[in-house]
Structure formats: C-alpha cells, structure tokens
Design a protein around this motif. Structure first.
Motif, PDB file in Angstrom:
ATOM      1  N   LEU A  67      31.511 -20.705 -15.906  1.00 48.92           N
ATOM      2  CA  LEU A  67      32.536 -20.197 -16.826  1.00 48.92           C
ATOM      3  C   LEU A  67      32.467 -20.852 -18.202  1.00 48.92           C
ATOM      4  O   LEU A  67      33.209 -20.481 -19.103  1.00 48.92           O
ATOM      5  CB  LEU A  67      33.929 -20.404 -16.220  1.00 48.92           C
ATOM      6  CG  LEU A  67      34.140 -19.622 -14.919  1.00 48.92           C
ATOM      7  CD1 LEU A  67      35.470 -20.008 -14.278  1.00 48.92           C
ATOM      8  CD2 LEU A  67      34.096 -18.123 -15.176  1.00 48.92           C
ATOM      9  N   ARG A  68      31.599 -21.839 -18.381  1.00 50.13           N
ATOM     10  CA  ARG A  68      31.457 -22.468 -19.698  1.00 50.13           C
ATOM     11  C   ARG A  68      30.017 -22.301 -20.189  1.00 50.13           C
ATOM     12  O   ARG A  68      29.750 -21.439 -21.021  1.00 50.13           O
ATOM     13  CB  ARG A  68      31.898 -23.941 -19.627  1.00 50.13           C
ATOM     14  CG  ARG A  68      32.253 -24.521 -20.973  1.00 50.13           C
ATOM     15  CD  ARG A  68      31.046 -24.995 -21.746  1.00 50.13           C
ATOM     16  NE  ARG A  68      30.313 -26.052 -21.035  1.00 50.13           N
ATOM     17  CZ  ARG A  68      29.087 -26.441 -21.389  1.00 50.13           C
ATOM     18  NH1 ARG A  68      28.470 -25.896 -22.416  1.00 50.13           N
ATOM     19  NH2 ARG A  68      28.471 -27.389 -20.693  1.00 50.13           N
ATOM     20  N   ASP A  69      29.072 -23.038 -19.628  1.00 48.15           N
ATOM     21  CA  ASP A  69      27.689 -22.916 -20.092  1.00 48.15           C
ATOM     22  C   ASP A  69      27.163 -21.502 -19.806  1.00 48.15           C
ATOM     23  O   ASP A  69      26.432 -20.920 -20.619  1.00 48.15           O
ATOM     24  CB  ASP A  69      26.805 -23.955 -19.368  1.00 48.15           C
ATOM     25  CG  ASP A  69      25.704 -24.517 -20.249  1.00 48.15           C
ATOM     26  OD1 ASP A  69      25.191 -23.773 -21.092  1.00 48.15           O
ATOM     27  OD2 ASP A  69      25.333 -25.699 -20.074  1.00 48.15           O
ATOM     28  N   GLY A  70      27.526 -20.955 -18.649  1.00 47.37           N
ATOM     29  CA  GLY A  70      27.073 -19.609 -18.293  1.00 47.37           C
ATOM     30  C   GLY A  70      27.692 -18.560 -19.197  1.00 47.37           C
ATOM     31  O   GLY A  70      27.004 -17.717 -19.768  1.00 47.37           O
ATOM     32  N   GLY A 123      18.939 -20.462 -19.277  1.00 51.25           N
ATOM     33  CA  GLY A 123      19.939 -20.695 -18.248  1.00 51.25           C
ATOM     34  C   GLY A 123      19.956 -22.118 -17.708  1.00 51.25           C
ATOM     35  O   GLY A 123      19.227 -22.993 -18.173  1.00 51.25           O
ATOM     36  N   ASN A 124      20.858 -22.304 -16.733  1.00 52.09           N
ATOM     37  CA  ASN A 124      21.060 -23.604 -16.084  1.00 52.09           C
ATOM     38  C   ASN A 124      20.438 -23.563 -14.687  1.00 52.09           C
ATOM     39  O   ASN A 124      19.987 -22.512 -14.229  1.00 52.09           O
ATOM     40  CB  ASN A 124      22.568 -23.867 -15.944  1.00 52.09           C
ATOM     41  CG  ASN A 124      23.246 -24.156 -17.261  1.00 52.09           C
ATOM     42  OD1 ASN A 124      23.219 -23.337 -18.171  1.00 52.09           O
ATOM     43  ND2 ASN A 124      23.856 -25.318 -17.375  1.00 52.09           N
ATOM     44  N   ALA A 125      20.499 -24.676 -14.001  1.00 54.89           N
ATOM     45  CA  ALA A 125      20.065 -24.706 -12.599  1.00 54.89           C
ATOM     46  C   ALA A 125      20.954 -23.747 -11.801  1.00 54.89           C
ATOM     47  O   ALA A 125      22.173 -23.759 -11.942  1.00 54.89           O
ATOM     48  CB  ALA A 125      20.182 -26.123 -12.051  1.00 54.89           C
ATOM     49  N   VAL A 154      23.712 -34.813 -13.088  1.00 57.23           N
ATOM     50  CA  VAL A 154      22.566 -34.249 -13.812  1.00 57.23           C
ATOM     51  C   VAL A 154      22.891 -32.820 -14.243  1.00 57.23           C
ATOM     52  O   VAL A 154      23.592 -32.093 -13.544  1.00 57.23           O
ATOM     53  CB  VAL A 154      21.267 -34.285 -12.965  1.00 57.23           C
ATOM     54  CG1 VAL A 154      20.827 -35.724 -12.741  1.00 57.23           C
ATOM     55  CG2 VAL A 154      21.424 -33.549 -11.639  1.00 57.23           C
ATOM     56  N   HIS A 155      22.393 -32.470 -15.421  1.00 56.34           N
ATOM     57  CA  HIS A 155      22.667 -31.148 -16.009  1.00 56.34           C
ATOM     58  C   HIS A 155      21.343 -30.644 -16.589  1.00 56.34           C
ATOM     59  O   HIS A 155      20.873 -31.157 -17.598  1.00 56.34           O
ATOM     60  CB  HIS A 155      23.724 -31.329 -17.110  1.00 56.34           C
ATOM     61  CG  HIS A 155      24.098 -30.075 -17.841  1.00 56.34           C
ATOM     62  ND1 HIS A 155      25.285 -29.421 -17.627  1.00 56.34           N
ATOM     63  CD2 HIS A 155      23.456 -29.359 -18.805  1.00 56.34           C
ATOM     64  CE1 HIS A 155      25.372 -28.363 -18.427  1.00 56.34           C
ATOM     65  NE2 HIS A 155      24.265 -28.300 -19.160  1.00 56.34           N
ATOM     66  N   CYS A 156      20.724 -29.688 -15.911  1.00 56.39           N
ATOM     67  CA  CYS A 156      19.355 -29.299 -16.277  1.00 56.39           C
ATOM     68  C   CYS A 156      19.274 -27.850 -16.733  1.00 56.39           C
ATOM     69  O   CYS A 156      19.853 -26.959 -16.109  1.00 56.39           O
ATOM     70  CB  CYS A 156      18.428 -29.505 -15.084  1.00 56.39           C
ATOM     71  SG  CYS A 156      18.387 -31.227 -14.546  1.00 56.39           S
ATOM     72  N   HIS A 157      18.537 -27.641 -17.814  1.00 58.08           N
ATOM     73  CA  HIS A 157      18.314 -26.281 -18.320  1.00 58.08           C
ATOM     74  C   HIS A 157      16.930 -25.789 -17.939  1.00 58.08           C
ATOM     75  O   HIS A 157      16.035 -26.556 -17.599  1.00 58.08           O
ATOM     76  CB  HIS A 157      18.572 -26.235 -19.825  1.00 58.08           C
ATOM     77  CG  HIS A 157      20.031 -26.044 -20.113  1.00 58.08           C
ATOM     78  ND1 HIS A 157      20.602 -24.796 -20.217  1.00 58.08           N
ATOM     79  CD2 HIS A 157      21.040 -26.935 -20.256  1.00 58.08           C
ATOM     80  CE1 HIS A 157      21.904 -24.937 -20.438  1.00 58.08           C
ATOM     81  NE2 HIS A 157      22.203 -26.220 -20.459  1.00 58.08           N
ATOM     82  N   ASN A 158      16.772 -24.475 -18.029  1.00 62.71           N
ATOM     83  CA  ASN A 158      15.623 -23.824 -17.387  1.00 62.71           C
ATOM     84  C   ASN A 158      14.546 -23.336 -18.349  1.00 62.71           C
ATOM     85  O   ASN A 158      13.797 -22.425 -18.019  1.00 62.71           O
ATOM     86  CB  ASN A 158      16.154 -22.652 -16.548  1.00 62.71           C
ATOM     87  CG  ASN A 158      15.249 -22.313 -15.395  1.00 62.71           C
ATOM     88  OD1 ASN A 158      14.605 -23.205 -14.839  1.00 62.71           O
ATOM     89  ND2 ASN A 158      15.176 -21.042 -15.051  1.00 62.71           N
TER      90      ASN A 158
HETATM   91 ZN   LIG Z   1      24.109 -27.000 -20.857  1.00 61.37          ZN
END
Ligand SMILES: [Zn+2]
Length: 403
Positions: free
Chosen positions: A12-15, A237-239, A201-205
């Motif tokens: 609901l935030r990064d997405g 996107g994110n994980a 951990v916060h990983c981007h794709n």
């Molecule tokens: Zn992010």
C-alpha cells in the motif's frame, strides 16, 4: 525451535506509489483487511504527509487493524512525523517508518547534506518519533551503496536514539545475494548496539534479484522482510511476498524460520490486488501466475496425475488454489456456484452471481467440468465488465460483514 521472521508488507506504500498501481482510499482499506487476514505483521499503509488521501488511508487502516502493526512513512522531518501521528495515533500498534539516505550520491545530489548533518537529522527524527510512545523503524535509504563505516555509525546512532527496527534498503536493486548477505552479517556483528534492534531488509528488483537478496538477508540473520503482493513497487518492483514466503515454506529445512503468513490466502490476496490495480501478473509469474501449476506437456501431465510431487514442489492448495479440483458441472445450481466462490474467498452480489452462473453453464457445456481456476477467470471477466463495486469482495470483508 524455528526463528520467527516478521513480514512487513508495503503493497500500500511502495507498491501503490508505482505508476499505474494507484488505489482509492476505500480500495486500500480493503487490501489492508485482506493483508491482516493473510497474517502480515506490519502493514505500511502510506506516506501521510504526501496528500490528504494518503493521510485518510493511513488513518482508516489504523482504525481498522486489530493485530497487525500499522506503519506510516516519514522523511526525517518533524512535520512528516506530526502528520504521520495524526493518522497513526488510532492504531493499536503504530509504527513510524523514518527514512534518510546514507549514500554519498544521495546525500550530495538529492539531499545536499553532509554526512554529519544526516546523522544529526536521523537521530533528531528518531528521538522525536520515539516521544509519541510508538515503535520506530529507521531506514538508511540506498544502504547498499553507502560507505560501510558511515552506515555503521548511522545505525549505532539511531539505535541509541531509540530505533526499534533498522531496515537495510537496497533501494536501487543493486546488490547481489552473496554481497547482500555479507553486508547484513557485517552490520549485525559490527554495529555496537545491534542486539537492541531488529534488522530488516528491503530489496528492489531492478536486476530481478529482490527475492534472492531477501532470502540471502534471512540466511544472514534478518528478523524482518519488506515485500509486496505480486512484487509491485517502484520501477521493477519489490520482493514478492508470495515468492519469499513460499521459498521459506517449501525449503523449510534450509532456512529453518517461520512467518505468520496463512499461505492458503496467498492466491485470493494476489487476485484482489490484481483486480483493484487492474494490473495482472504475467502467466509465468512464480507461485501466483496462471501457469504456475499448469502442466501442458503430456509427459508432465502423466507424471502429475500419477504422483503430484513428480513435477510439483508445492501444492496448489497450499496457496489457496485448488486448480485441478473439479468443482462444478452443468447440473450445478446457483447455490453451488455461490458456495464454490465463497470457498475461494470471493463473494458476489446477485447480479454478479447471475453473470458467473451463466458463463459457468456455457463452459460446462463445452468442457463438462469447471475447475476453480475456470471460476476465477470468470470472476476476472466479471470484474472487468461490471464496474459495480459489490460484485467482488475479499474473504476478510465477507467475514467483517458477518455473513
Ligand atoms: Zn522501496
């Protein structure tokens, strides 16, 4: 005993902030209810200072959530923290999520701050947020491109200032798994007060490595993972929550960790997010793609029929999709259709039921047996053709309505 890994969902935030994925406030509230039913530990509901709509969404989600923590994003600024608190104060478990870049490239070109100024801003923000009595998470943005000695100093300072969680962000999707694991291990051993905070951990794709880096982070001792449904998020996107969680489950003996996720709600949750955003996952998407459990080659079909484990490492049922189970035929009535839909977490109104029923009968004429997957495709058409909002509701909303 298995180590518990906490799931922080930022759909609901990064997405939602990614172009083409925006949601209305009411839609965010529905997704939040589904995320809570799914069993995520933290729901990042938005960036309250960004707009009145963000503020309202975070407030309504804070009011609604019973079990999950509700997080609101803030820059390291007093006005952001105040705006976040106006919404978060309604939550049973409020969490500030403060971020500030620690890489020289971000400090110099984006923030125009020195390293010392950034440490000072981070510490002041964490201290101020902590004064509200809520949980505080601090993210050194672009951590993977930050100088390690400086990153360690920032983490020590924010933990001393009261940060409960420190979130190591691979903001630009630059890390590779071995390197990311090494960084998490290094921080856990070198940060003097590391035992006083949880590591996230916060990983981007950007290189297709978000899930791999997240799993490497868990192996290196991360306590919390940040992810999104269907892997939606900034840029590539994110994980993807569903991929990380199923990897942990299918390869349990390797990871030896557990999450609070009810995996059988993964598919309905994925579908809800696809429906609401209008963006569908590609057919070959891991775990939730339309082909993820389809066996086209004859030799594979034969194997799966003889013994599912020949080609299936997880069952469709484990994610809430009984793709091969025959559910309906042309003699099934509306009642059976409604029941089959409810079993999959989908509720339809009368008009929606008529729509699904008519197409189910037509399909049953053609292929005799209608599976759950067929029904989900029909529901998909329903959502696209009918704009009325009651046609499709998530399972948790059904429960909330008491029916
Ligand atoms: Zn992010």
């Amino acid at each position: 005993m298995k180590r518990r890994v906490y799931v922080f969902d930022t759909t609901l935030r990064d997405g939602e902030q990614a172009p083409g994925f925006s949601m209305r406030v009411s839609e965010k509230v529905r997704v939040a209810a589904q995320l809570e039913a799914l069993g995520v530990d933290v729901i990042e509901a938005g960036f309250p200072i960004a707009s009145a709509g963000e503020q309202e969404a975070v407030r309504r989600i804070a009011q609604q959530c019973q079990n999950a923590s509700v997080a609101g994003l803030c820059r390291a600024k007093k006005e952001d923290i105040d705006a976040a608190w106006d919404a978060l104060k309604y939550a049973k478990r409020p969490r500030f999520h403060i971020f500030l870049a620690t890489s020289d490239i971000h400090l110099e070109y984006k923030l125009r701050m020195t390293r010392e100024e950034a440490i000072h801003a981070a510490v002041s923000a964490v201290r101020y947020a902590k004064s509200f009595g809520a949980e505080v998470e601090f993210s050194p943005e672009d951590a993977t491109r930050s100088e390690e000695g400086y990153l360690i100093r920032v983490l020590e300072a924010v933990i001393d200032a009261g940060a409960d969680v420190v979130n190591i962000a691979d903001t630009v999707g630059y890390a590779i798994p071995s390197e990311f694991a090494r960084l998490i291990r290094l921080l856990r051993s070198e940060v003097r007060n590391a035992e006083r905070a949880r590591f996230s951990v916060h990983c981007h794709n950007d290189l297709g490595l978000a899930v791999a880096n997240t799993l490497a982070g868990i192996e290196a001792g991360a306590d919390q993972i940040e992810c999104t449904i269907n892997g939606i998020g900034e840029r590539a996107g994110n994980a993807a929550l569903e991929e990380v969680v199923m990897a942990l489950k299918v390869r349990e003996s390797v990871f030896s960790v557990e999450t609070g996720i009810r995996t059988e709600l993964i598919y309905p949750t994925s579908l809800l997010v696809q429906e609401i955003t209008g963006v569908h996952v590609q057919p070959n998407k891991a775990v939730v793609g339309a082909n993820a459990f389809a066996h086209e080659a004859g030799i594979h079909q034969h194997g799966v029929l003889a013994h599912a484990a020949t080609y299936e490492i997880m069952t469709p049922e484990s994610i809430g999709l009984t793709s091969n189970r025959i559910v309906l035929g042309k003699h099934s009535g509306r009642h059976a259709v409604r029941k089959a839909l409810l079993d999959m977490g989908v509720r339809v109104d009368k008009e929606g039921l008529d729509f699904v029923y008519e197409r189910m009968v037509a399909l049953a004429d053609e292929k005799k047996q209608v599976t759950q997957r067929d029904l989900l495709r029909i529901v998909d058409q329903l959502k696209r053709e009918k704009s009325h909002t009651d046609a499709y509701q998530s399972v948790s909303e059904t429960a909330e309505a008491g029916s």
